[in-house]
Enzyme design. Sequence first.
Site, PDB file in Angstrom:
ATOM      1  N   ILE B 138       8.744  -2.856  -9.024  1.00 35.28           N
ATOM      2  CA  ILE B 138       7.487  -3.604  -8.987  1.00 35.28           C
ATOM      3  C   ILE B 138       6.518  -3.042 -10.011  1.00 35.28           C
ATOM      4  O   ILE B 138       6.165  -1.872  -9.949  1.00 35.28           O
ATOM      5  CB  ILE B 138       6.829  -3.541  -7.588  1.00 35.28           C
ATOM      6  CG1 ILE B 138       7.843  -3.882  -6.503  1.00 35.28           C
ATOM      7  CG2 ILE B 138       5.632  -4.476  -7.527  1.00 35.28           C
ATOM      8  CD1 ILE B 138       7.298  -3.678  -5.097  1.00 35.28           C
ATOM      9  N   LYS B 207       3.258   8.561  -3.704  1.00 35.76           N
ATOM     10  CA  LYS B 207       2.942   7.316  -4.400  1.00 35.76           C
ATOM     11  C   LYS B 207       1.455   6.977  -4.263  1.00 35.76           C
ATOM     12  O   LYS B 207       0.832   6.482  -5.208  1.00 35.76           O
ATOM     13  CB  LYS B 207       3.811   6.184  -3.862  1.00 35.76           C
ATOM     14  CG  LYS B 207       5.302   6.384  -4.192  1.00 35.76           C
ATOM     15  CD  LYS B 207       6.190   5.502  -3.345  1.00 35.76           C
ATOM     16  CE  LYS B 207       7.666   5.690  -3.701  1.00 35.76           C
ATOM     17  NZ  LYS B 207       8.556   5.020  -2.731  1.00 35.76           N
TER      18      LYS B 207
END
Lengths: 430, 430
Positions: B138, B207
Amino acid sequence: MMRTRPLKVALLGCGVVGSEVTRIMTTHADDLTQRIGAPVELVGIAVRRPDRVREGVPAELITTDATALVKRDDIDVVVEVIGGIEPARTLITTAFEHGASVVSANKALLAQDGAALHAAAEKHGVDLYYEAAVAGAIPLVRPLRESLAGDKVNRVLGIVNGTTNFILDKMDSSGAGYSEALDEATALGYAEADPTADVEGFDAAAKAAILAGIAFHTRVRLDDVYREGMTEVTAADFASAKQMGCTIKLLAICERAADGRSVTARVHPAMIPLTHPLASVREAYNAVFIEADAAGQLMFYGPGAGGSPTASAVLGDLVAVCRNKVAGTTGPGESAYTRLPVSTMGDVVTRYHISLDVADKPGVLAQVATVFAEHGVSIDTVRQQGKDGEASLVVVTHRAADAALSATVEALRKLDTVRGVASIMRVEGE
Amino acid sequence: MMRTRPLKVALLGCGVVGSEVTRIMTTHADDLTQRIGAPVELVGIAVRRPDRVREGVPAELITTDATALVKRDDIDVVVEVIGGIEPARTLITTAFEHGASVVSANKALLAQDGAALHAAAEKHGVDLYYEAAVAGAIPLVRPLRESLAGDKVNRVLGIVNGTTNFILDKMDSSGAGYSEALDEATALGYAEADPTADVEGFDAAAKAAILAGIAFHTRVRLDDVYREGMTEVTAADFASAKQMGCTIKLLAICERAADGRSVTARVHPAMIPLTHPLASVREAYNAVFIEADAAGQLMFYGPGAGGSPTASAVLGDLVAVCRNKVAGTTGPGESAYTRLPVSTMGDVVTRYHISLDVADKPGVLAQVATVFAEHGVSIDTVRQQGKDGEASLVVVTHRAADAALSATVEALRKLDTVRGVASIMRVEGE
């Protein structure tokens, strides 16, 4: 390492997008300076109607002479938010000739003359960026050009027009007909007084041309895009869709052929399953589904239009081309090396949902099934409903070439027992 | 204008991601050449176990001496897919010193040492790209760094760990408990033998640190991220969520404070409304919701892990840094100029869903309500269910500082009439 000479920006057009670009450049000047590595200064704004009141837009920057503005040799970047083919095309070309990079939100122009404009930019060693031309604030051009630059994109399937999605969403949720839903969209400002560009699919087709070209590294022009509007979609179509566990969306679909030797691009209404992520895209939102060899299925969702979202995309590009100017380089240019031909709609492989009004007597289904078989179209499901001597037959086909499907429908129309074709709609997203 | 001297690439690590990178570089060599503007050649692959069979990986490129490989002065780009802190950090730093740009998929390292690595890359005039470190294929790093470079991001809310999303999705759809769902995830290869990094939220926290840093142009390290795993989520929590029209997701949430003077980053399970786009993210998919001033709400969805999707992201970065090498430039580096402090969890404003086991007698609700009032926490809804002398009280609060909410819960535990706190969960996405 901050450069102190400011980058000079000229703005062409100061409507909803242009005034928002001006506002952000003014209020976020410090952030932009940090992110670019140099200050950025708006030095001129070309408009058609200089007397119009534009709140927050410095009056001393306004000019009606766009040509003189883009000819200034001190301009680093021209931002074009006028739209339409001319004078935008000539102004952009002139800007290139005078050494300016260009950020444009002009989908019609890019879809028609993208190749020539890219060539002109490359010739003059400047950038042409246009994230805002497709689906407003949703990053699509950059992900396709850069993030997926090491992958092979096979399919782009998207809702790229907010007006029509608003109308179809209303029809779906309220059972309203097309006219009623259009009226509501107009009243709420989602549809323009003349909604033709949206409801006939011209706007979506321009975006499909741009997306297909970037996705498949080839050239696809507006004329190459098959286009059907959504003005014929009825409440009855939505009822049929619901029975199939589907809804109806106006889709832009760009595909690489199975043999990899050609591509197609098309815009038309289609049924998609409610389980597909695009089915739940509500109101005027846009969303684009991308299928790539290695990445798999990606989806990008957001507001596809409006002053602020479009300005966000323009500003992102502005930062990029300014950084390139500071670094003395340019970003990736046109990548159309595959030169894949664009096939016509007849070659597209798809599925049809066909609703027929037929005579309610024995043998009709056999007749109809024979017509499908004669055209080499295989039937997935048939549903028969009869009452008072009339009956309806709903057929959903397996995948077949659009030419074969459409020839099947023509042949069905000629059957004595078929009183009419109530609706035909493609089925996608499965 | 094609350069003929090939760009030389060294690969560190050849597991699932590395072998897929090798495969794509081999099979798509012509496309990569066209897209970069120069041929690109894999000249060495450093592995720990040279004897392992790696289909499609040229044996003559394999070496166990990673250090010697990154010290070669002819290497243009080093691709690091080893993971972990060392030896990855030293190898990357050595690569920079020898003039190579680096593409990394290493979230742990970037979350811990991103600032130092960016500084080293800048010092040596090379690139450090790491799209693959966050949510696999993504595109997130590039959209945040570039597409939204002219906008102001206020919030990032995402499902960034596929393993935990698979487990929670199973619990939601089947009513299974945590252990049962974990077993299924393990059997299907979605969870590792030791699932700690995933289920305790360490992976998501790394993340979150990376995303928060990029989104807010500041520095956020792994230690700054508040972290709660999802091993305590029960089938009863899902039942409560359903009664509220919600589901439960493990979310990574990065926010700019309302006054703009600080940021927060956190990972914890939370209830989100079924109408929120993140609620319908199924199985091991990832999705990230971004809220920005001008762009509005954007969502990015796709496969968050796996060899091919991660390789797609690595290859996209590889094309970008190779193009930069050809152009003799570098891409945007670290943008951490705001230096916003990271607040602790106590300062985060959120809502609690609290389920209490209480004595079934008059006055309990009044007592409980008083405790909330004393802590300045306002109640949104209360639901009372009683049977056989026992009762449960479900309270959903309005937004309040997490410290106040957590102090309220501590005070509730001390009430004689409260027999236990059955569950506490934050409510997000409204």
